[in-house]
Design an enzyme around this catalytic site. Sequence first.
Site, PDB file in Angstrom:
ATOM      1  N   HIS A  51      41.147 -37.262  27.916  1.00  0.00           N
ATOM      2  CA  HIS A  51      40.547 -36.730  29.136  1.00  0.00           C
ATOM      3  C   HIS A  51      40.062 -37.948  29.928  1.00  0.00           C
ATOM      4  CE1 HIS A  51      40.105 -32.844  26.856  1.00  0.00           C
ATOM      5  NE2 HIS A  51      40.770 -32.518  27.938  1.00  0.00           N
ATOM      6  N   ASP A  54      37.068 -39.278  28.422  1.00  0.00           N
ATOM      7  CA  ASP A  54      37.235 -39.910  27.100  1.00  0.00           C
ATOM      8  C   ASP A  54      37.550 -41.388  27.333  1.00  0.00           C
ATOM      9  OD1 ASP A  54      37.111 -37.472  25.615  1.00  0.00           O
ATOM     10  OD2 ASP A  54      39.235 -37.102  26.025  1.00  0.00           O
ATOM     11  N   HIS A 215      48.023 -21.131  23.336  1.00  0.00           N
ATOM     12  CA  HIS A 215      47.938 -20.558  24.679  1.00  0.00           C
ATOM     13  C   HIS A 215      49.072 -19.547  24.911  1.00  0.00           C
ATOM     14  CE1 HIS A 215      45.598 -24.346  26.254  1.00  0.00           C
ATOM     15  NE2 HIS A 215      45.008 -23.761  25.222  1.00  0.00           N
ATOM     16  N   ASP A 285      46.899 -30.262  19.151  1.00  0.00           N
ATOM     17  CA  ASP A 285      45.612 -29.922  19.767  1.00  0.00           C
ATOM     18  C   ASP A 285      44.897 -28.988  18.791  1.00  0.00           C
ATOM     19  OD1 ASP A 285      43.528 -29.876  21.497  1.00  0.00           O
ATOM     20  OD2 ASP A 285      44.632 -29.088  23.220  1.00  0.00           O
TER      21      ASP A 285
HETATM   22  C1  XLS Z   1      42.068 -26.586  25.970  1.00  0.00           C
HETATM   23  C2  XLS Z   1      43.089 -27.523  26.294  1.00  0.00           C
HETATM   24  C3  XLS Z   1      42.671 -28.971  26.445  1.00  0.00           C
HETATM   25  C4  XLS Z   1      43.827 -29.672  27.071  1.00  0.00           C
HETATM   26  C5  XLS Z   1      43.584 -30.925  27.813  1.00  0.00           C
HETATM   27  O1  XLS Z   1      42.343 -25.467  25.523  1.00  0.00           O
HETATM   28  O2  XLS Z   1      44.102 -27.400  25.331  1.00  0.00           O
HETATM   29  O3  XLS Z   1      42.302 -29.499  25.225  1.00  0.00           O
HETATM   30  O4  XLS Z   1      44.820 -29.841  26.127  1.00  0.00           O
HETATM   31  O5  XLS Z   1      42.716 -30.736  28.870  1.00  0.00           O
HETATM   32 MG    MG Z   2      45.788 -28.296  24.798  1.00  0.00          MG
END
Ligand code: XLS
Ligand code: MG
Length: 347
Positions: A51, A54, A215, A285
């Site tokens: 990020h 980060d 997601h 992730d």
């Molecule tokens: C959150 C997201 C975040 C992204 C990057 O659900 O996955 O971690 O991967 O902003």
């Molecule tokens: Mg992500």
Amino acid sequence: MAKQQQYKFCFGPWNISEGQDPYGPPTRIPQSFDWKLDQLKKLGFDAMMFHDDDAVPDIDAKSAAQITAEAKALKKRLNDAGVKAEMVAPRLWFHPSTVDGAYTSNDAKCRKYAIERSLRAVDIANVLGTNLLVLWLAREGSYIRESKNGRRSFEFLVQALDKMLAHDSRIRLAIEPKPNEPMDQAYIPTIGHALAIAQLTRDPKRVGCLIESAHAILAGLDPADEIDFAMLFGKLWSLHLNDQNGLKFDQDKPFGSANLRVAFNQVRALERNGYGRRGEYVCFDVHPFRTTKEEHWLAHLDNSRRTFQRLVEKARTFDEKKAQAFVAQRDYAALDQMAIEHLLGAA
Ligand code: XLS
Ligand code: MG
């Protein structure tokens, strides 16, 4: 025979998280960025995701020149460690100016903040030697339908993407869709939405996507189909593998933890489309469980990569000829059992 893909792996500093959730405080003591970078190296991962904050902590308090100087210092640390930066993503969901969403905020000053911050993230990406900017939009206000005009919001999104594309002629934008959380709805919930909005920008060739398994599952979709769809368009520029038990809160479980067969089919889709051939990374992730002790803090990362590699073997040893014979016979019951037994391995 085509050369088999050697995958490259990465994760972000937020994937070594401390265990806080909306109902409880951290369960592990935070470690420094340098410690996290060391762990990434020890685990033998190739790259780190960032990020913007980060990479440059407390970014909102710093000038563009300071941001660039700090990003340069980080780039040197990464070079010394032999670690690449995979992408940079503006964190558009913490600052008070993003309370009503970022690019679609009803307040022009807040929209300006979100765009300016994104341009700084592009600058950081440049210094870190990556041309990939990831956009996870997180929240667009409170989703009270009457509070925003959907059409105007889409127009704002396109304007924001255009500003980033104009700011830097090499930057590529990878939209990371998510259908909900922290809100109940989202303007870009799926890969189809991401790729469609790309077409309205000033340079559609530089707008692609990132698929996160969880997601896609939260959108009620099979992540393998999302992979095939994005790759048909040549638009899958990054990937967040993880897992998710159904339509609940975002769990970021280790890859394959909830549904091994869905994970297997994601790996098959990556293999058949040649993911990684253009240098794309496999990113995890994933988060440690809240119950995880500090001495087991990295297990979810190592385990996700291990499961991925085992599933690559499974994808490569799946008897396609036999599978195609079942398809020709329309004997999908046999095909179904074949997939199950292949995953179960020898008795
Ligand atoms: C959150 C997201 C975040 C992204 C990057 O659900 O996955 O971690 O991967 O902003
Ligand atoms: Mg992500």
